[in-house]
Every structure is written in structure tokens, then in C-alpha cells.
Design a protein around this motif. Structure first.
Motif, PDB file in Angstrom:
ATOM      1  N   ALA A  90      54.118  30.807-105.334  1.00 31.22           N
ATOM      2  CA  ALA A  90      54.650  31.965-105.507  1.00 31.22           C
ATOM      3  C   ALA A  90      55.604  32.168-104.413  1.00 31.22           C
ATOM      4  CB  ALA A  90      53.717  32.981-104.969  1.00 31.22           C
ATOM      5  N   VAL A  91      56.637  33.033-104.681  1.00 29.05           N
ATOM      6  CA  VAL A  91      57.841  33.261-103.898  1.00 29.05           C
ATOM      7  C   VAL A  91      57.350  33.992-102.546  1.00 29.05           C
ATOM      8  CG1 VAL A  91      60.185  34.418-103.757  1.00 29.05           C
ATOM      9  CG2 VAL A  91      59.555  33.311-105.760  1.00 29.05           C
ATOM     10  N   ASP A  92      57.760  33.718-101.450  1.00 24.67           N
ATOM     11  CA  ASP A  92      57.508  34.175-100.044  1.00 24.67           C
ATOM     12  C   ASP A  92      58.824  35.227 -99.637  1.00 24.67           C
ATOM     13  OD1 ASP A  92      56.776  35.131 -97.712  1.00 24.67           O
ATOM     14  OD2 ASP A  92      56.701  33.298 -96.850  1.00 24.67           O
ATOM     15  N   THR A  93      58.328  36.410 -99.774  1.00 24.45           N
ATOM     16  CA  THR A  93      59.606  37.745 -99.519  1.00 24.45           C
ATOM     17  C   THR A  93      59.849  37.659 -98.099  1.00 24.45           C
ATOM     18  OG1 THR A  93      58.082  39.406 -99.513  1.00 24.45           O
ATOM     19  CG2 THR A  93      58.998  38.971-101.595  1.00 24.45           C
ATOM     20  N   TRP A  94      58.851  36.998 -97.257  1.00 20.39           N
ATOM     21  CA  TRP A  94      59.067  36.980 -95.865  1.00 20.39           C
ATOM     22  C   TRP A  94      59.792  35.967 -95.267  1.00 20.39           C
ATOM     23  CZ3 TRP A  94      58.172  41.070 -92.767  1.00 20.39           C
ATOM     24  CH2 TRP A  94      57.373  42.229 -93.170  1.00 20.39           C
ATOM     25  N   MET A  95      60.426  35.163 -96.152  1.00 19.89           N
ATOM     26  CA  MET A  95      61.036  33.947 -96.020  1.00 19.89           C
ATOM     27  C   MET A  95      62.213  34.052 -94.741  1.00 19.89           C
ATOM     28  SD  MET A  95      61.256  30.547 -95.982  1.00 19.89           S
ATOM     29  CE  MET A  95      60.255  30.201 -97.412  1.00 19.89           C
ATOM     30  N   PRO A  96      63.120  35.014 -94.808  1.00 25.46           N
ATOM     31  CA  PRO A  96      64.121  35.151 -93.694  1.00 25.46           C
ATOM     32  C   PRO A  96      63.392  35.374 -92.446  1.00 25.46           C
ATOM     33  CG  PRO A  96      64.615  36.633 -95.629  1.00 25.46           C
ATOM     34  CD  PRO A  96      63.292  36.141 -95.872  1.00 25.46           C
ATOM     35  N   PHE A  97      62.243  36.234 -92.379  1.00 26.87           N
ATOM     36  CA  PHE A  97      61.588  36.658 -91.108  1.00 26.87           C
ATOM     37  C   PHE A  97      61.115  35.307 -90.383  1.00 26.87           C
ATOM     38  CE2 PHE A  97      57.686  37.925 -88.741  1.00 26.87           C
ATOM     39  CZ  PHE A  97      58.176  38.573 -87.820  1.00 26.87           C
ATOM     40  N   ARG A  98      60.378  34.349 -91.319  1.00 26.49           N
ATOM     41  CA  ARG A  98      59.730  33.210 -90.874  1.00 26.49           C
ATOM     42  C   ARG A  98      60.729  32.194 -90.447  1.00 26.49           C
ATOM     43  NH1 ARG A  98      57.074  30.602 -96.017  1.00 26.49           N
ATOM     44  NH2 ARG A  98      56.897  28.579 -94.440  1.00 26.49           N
ATOM     45  N   LEU A  99      61.872  32.301 -91.219  1.00 25.33           N
ATOM     46  CA  LEU A  99      63.115  31.349 -90.742  1.00 25.33           C
ATOM     47  C   LEU A  99      63.462  31.977 -89.170  1.00 25.33           C
ATOM     48  CD1 LEU A  99      64.985  30.499 -93.909  1.00 25.33           C
ATOM     49  CD2 LEU A  99      63.982  28.882 -92.266  1.00 25.33           C
ATOM     50  N   ALA A 100      63.826  33.226 -89.139  1.00 26.69           N
ATOM     51  CA  ALA A 100      64.456  33.550 -87.891  1.00 26.69           C
ATOM     52  C   ALA A 100      63.433  33.372 -86.785  1.00 26.69           C
ATOM     53  CB  ALA A 100      64.366  35.150 -87.825  1.00 26.69           C
ATOM     54  N   ARG A 101      62.205  33.218 -86.870  1.00 25.11           N
ATOM     55  CA  ARG A 101      61.050  33.079 -85.839  1.00 25.11           C
ATOM     56  C   ARG A 101      61.190  31.421 -85.445  1.00 25.11           C
ATOM     57  NH1 ARG A 101      55.986  33.771 -88.635  1.00 25.11           N
ATOM     58  NH2 ARG A 101      55.082  32.677 -86.800  1.00 25.11           N
ATOM     59  N   TYR A 102      61.377  30.656 -86.310  1.00 25.49           N
ATOM     60  CA  TYR A 102      61.522  29.244 -86.357  1.00 25.49           C
ATOM     61  C   TYR A 102      62.646  28.908 -85.574  1.00 25.49           C
ATOM     62  CZ  TYR A 102      57.980  28.947 -90.092  1.00 25.49           C
ATOM     63  OH  TYR A 102      56.871  29.264 -90.858  1.00 25.49           O
ATOM     64  N   MET A 103      63.779  29.469 -86.145  1.00 27.91           N
ATOM     65  CA  MET A 103      65.123  29.270 -85.334  1.00 27.91           C
ATOM     66  C   MET A 103      65.100  29.718 -83.773  1.00 27.91           C
ATOM     67  SD  MET A 103      67.308  30.744 -88.667  1.00 27.91           S
ATOM     68  CE  MET A 103      68.942  30.516 -87.862  1.00 27.91           C
ATOM     69  N   ILE A 104      64.570  30.807 -83.653  1.00 33.28           N
ATOM     70  CA  ILE A 104      64.702  31.455 -82.299  1.00 33.28           C
ATOM     71  C   ILE A 104      63.653  30.317 -81.335  1.00 33.28           C
ATOM     72  CG2 ILE A 104      63.891  33.231 -80.608  1.00 33.28           C
ATOM     73  CD1 ILE A 104      66.152  33.903 -81.980  1.00 33.28           C
ATOM     74  N   SER A 105      62.581  29.981 -82.246  1.00 35.88           N
ATOM     75  CA  SER A 105      61.809  29.036 -81.240  1.00 35.88           C
ATOM     76  C   SER A 105      62.417  27.469 -80.829  1.00 35.88           C
ATOM     77  CB  SER A 105      60.423  28.785 -82.065  1.00 35.88           C
ATOM     78  OG  SER A 105      59.542  27.697 -81.563  1.00 35.88           O
ATOM     79  N   LEU A 106      63.099  27.228 -82.019  1.00 34.37           N
ATOM     80  CA  LEU A 106      64.096  25.885 -81.687  1.00 34.37           C
ATOM     81  C   LEU A 106      64.996  25.983 -80.655  1.00 34.37           C
ATOM     82  CD1 LEU A 106      64.560  24.756 -85.236  1.00 34.37           C
ATOM     83  CD2 LEU A 106      63.431  23.383 -83.472  1.00 34.37           C
TER      84      LEU A 106
END
Length: 283
Positions: free
Chosen positions: A29-45
Motif C-alpha cells: 500500500a502507498v504510504d501517505t505519511w512518506m514525507p513526514f517519515r523522510l523528514a524524521r529520518y533526515m533530521i536524525s541523520l
């Protein structure tokens, strides 16, 4: 799975490093929260790099890439501002960043086929629900491409992927029907031996793991639990690849299943399951 890579970026002023964050999205299934997930990962990195860099005032560029292998085309927005519930004029206060999107459903077949052995493996994944004649042709051509791979490690990964795809995502009996086709990729005694291990059906694996566990326990109940333990371990690996990690509660429910026949029914249904709850509801 995710991959974080440092790659050189050449420019007039000299070379520098750029961080590439590759998210492999295996969900159906497509994840509509993808931008939010990526933002969290990027900030963590960036946060980790900030601390390791001794508080340097600059951060390296970070390129997020989503490689989506689901069955349906991606229709959700990859713009973070689409997640904000408010007047459009306030969208400028939301984080804004580009996401490089690579979607398997939207990629033309010839593009994958031209990419070599890995492309052919992905082509098989892309058409995994095709009818037998079409898929058989794709499998045969994928085997021919994989057969030419020189690296033993890459050959092993690609062949294991193709065998698992056919065993768990094609209709029952497909693996037996395509054994001869797949065997053409195993040149030499080493590859043939590895192929023979790969080609075992899930039932064979469950039985052997269960019997081994039973022999160690030395009791009938040990043998039965050993078979169930092996079945759960195999099913868990496959289901994680399709549905992601289960929640703590779902994992507890899953580990409590000891009925081999139920586990076999769940294995047959995992290709069509859309969630862990869907899988656990199979009796």
C-alpha cells in the motif's frame, strides 16, 4: 530496508561528499505519511552528523530517494505541505524539500530489461501477478541474465530473490513447474549445490527445521514445537518483506501460533495479505 551512502560530488571548486538516503519501500500500500517519515529520518541523520562533527556550523547535502516496489502506482503526494491541515497561505511555514522518487510500477518494462541482471530480477517482481505464459518468458530471460553474473555473491542474491519470488508470490506449484528453467542459471558444482538448497519448498524447510529441533529436544512435543518454530521463522521472514515489522502485540499473537496447518494456510495467503492483522485473522 534503508541505505545511507556517502558519494563524491565533483564541482569546479573541488570534490565534496553528498549523503544519499535510499529508502526501499516494499509495502503493497502507498504510504501517505512518506514525507513526514523522510523528514524524521533526515533530521536524525543530520543530528548524528552534527554531534560527530564537533558542532560544525554546516551540514552536508542529503538527497532522499524512495524506491517503491508495491503493486499499485504511487498516488500520494511527496510534498510535506500536503500533510498540513490549514490554509494554503500557511504552507510556507512547513518544511520543504525535494524527494527523488523511483517507482517500480511506473517504470517501463524495456527500461528494466536494459538494466541487466538486477533489472531483470525487478522485471520479474514487476510482473509477478502476470499469467503463466507471460511470467514464464520473463523468468526464462531473467535466468539467462543472472546466469552471466560473475560475482558469486551477486549471483546468490539474485537467484535467491527470484526463487523466493516464485515460491511465495506465484500460484501454488509454480516453483515445481519452473525448476528446470531456474536450474539453467546454476553453472558449476558450487552454484548447483546452492541452487538445490534455494529450491526447497517452504514445507521442506519447515519440516527439516522442525525435525532438527525435535531431535535436539528428544521428545515428541519438542519435535512438534520445533516444526512450528521453523514454520514461524520462515513465515516471519517472508511476511516482514511484504508487510513490514509487526507491532509488539501482533508479534505476541504470531509467536503463540503452534498449529502447523494454520501456519501453512498463512504461508499460502501471505502474498495476498495487506496487513499483519489480515494475516493473523487466517484460521
Amino acid at each position: 530496508a534503508d541505505m545511507v551512502l556517502r558519494v563524491p560530488y565533483r564541482e569546479v571548486a573541488g570534490d565534496r561528499e553528498v549523503i544519499v538516503y535510499l529508502l526501499l519501500e516494499h509495502q503493497s500500500a502507498v504510504d501517505t505519511w512518506m514525507p513526514f517519515r523522510l523528514a524524521r529520518y533526515m533530521i536524525s541523520l543530520w543530528n548524528d552528523l552534527h554531534h560527530k562533527g564537533g558542532g560544525e556550523p554546516r551540514l552536508p547535502p542529503l538527497i532522499p530517494i524512495v524506491f517503491y516496489t508495491g503493486r499499485e502506482p504511487w498516488k500520494a503526494s511527496l510534498d510535506f505541505r500536503a500533510l498540513i491541515d490549514g490554509p494554503p497561505e500557511l504552507g510556507r511555514f512547513a518544511p520543504q524539500f525535494d524527494i527523488m522518487y523511483l517507482g517500480l510500477p511506473e517504470t517501463p518494462g524495456p527500461t528494466l530489461e536494459a538494466a541487466g541482471p538486477v533489472g531483470w530480477a525487478l522485471r520479474a517482481l514487476q510482473r509477478v501477478e502476470a499469467d503463466d505464459p507471460e511470467f514464464d518468458v520473463i523468468a526464462k530471460r531473467a535466468v539467462a541474465a543472472i546466469r552471466s553474473v560473475v560475482s558469486e555473491e551477486q549471483w546468490r542474491i539474485l537467484m535467491n530473490f527470484l526463487v523466493s519470488l516464485i515460491a511465495y508470490c506465484r500460484p501454488a506449484g509454480a516453483l515445481d513447474r519452473l525448476k528446470g528453467t531456474l536450474a539453467a542459471a546454476a553453472r558449476g558444482p558450487t552454484r548447483k549445490s546452492e541452487f538445490d538448497i534455494m529450491i526447497k519448498t517452504s514445507a521442506d524447510v519447515w519440516f527439516e527445521e522442525g525435525m532438527q529441533k525435535g531431535r535436539e529436544e528428544g521428545r515428541e512435543e519438542g519435535r512438534e514445537e520445533g516444526r512450528a518454530e521453523g514454520a514461524r521463522a520462515t513465515l516471519l521472514r517472508v511476511a516482514r518483506g511484504r508487510l513490514g515489522d509487526p507491532t509488539s502485540q501482533q508479534r505476541l499473537e504470531f509467536e503463540a501460533i503452534h498449529d502447523l496447518e494454520r501456519l501453512a494456510r498463512m504461508s499460502d495467503a501471505v502474498a495476498d495479505a495487506v496487513s499483519w492483522d489480515d494475516l493473523l485473522n487466517i484460521e
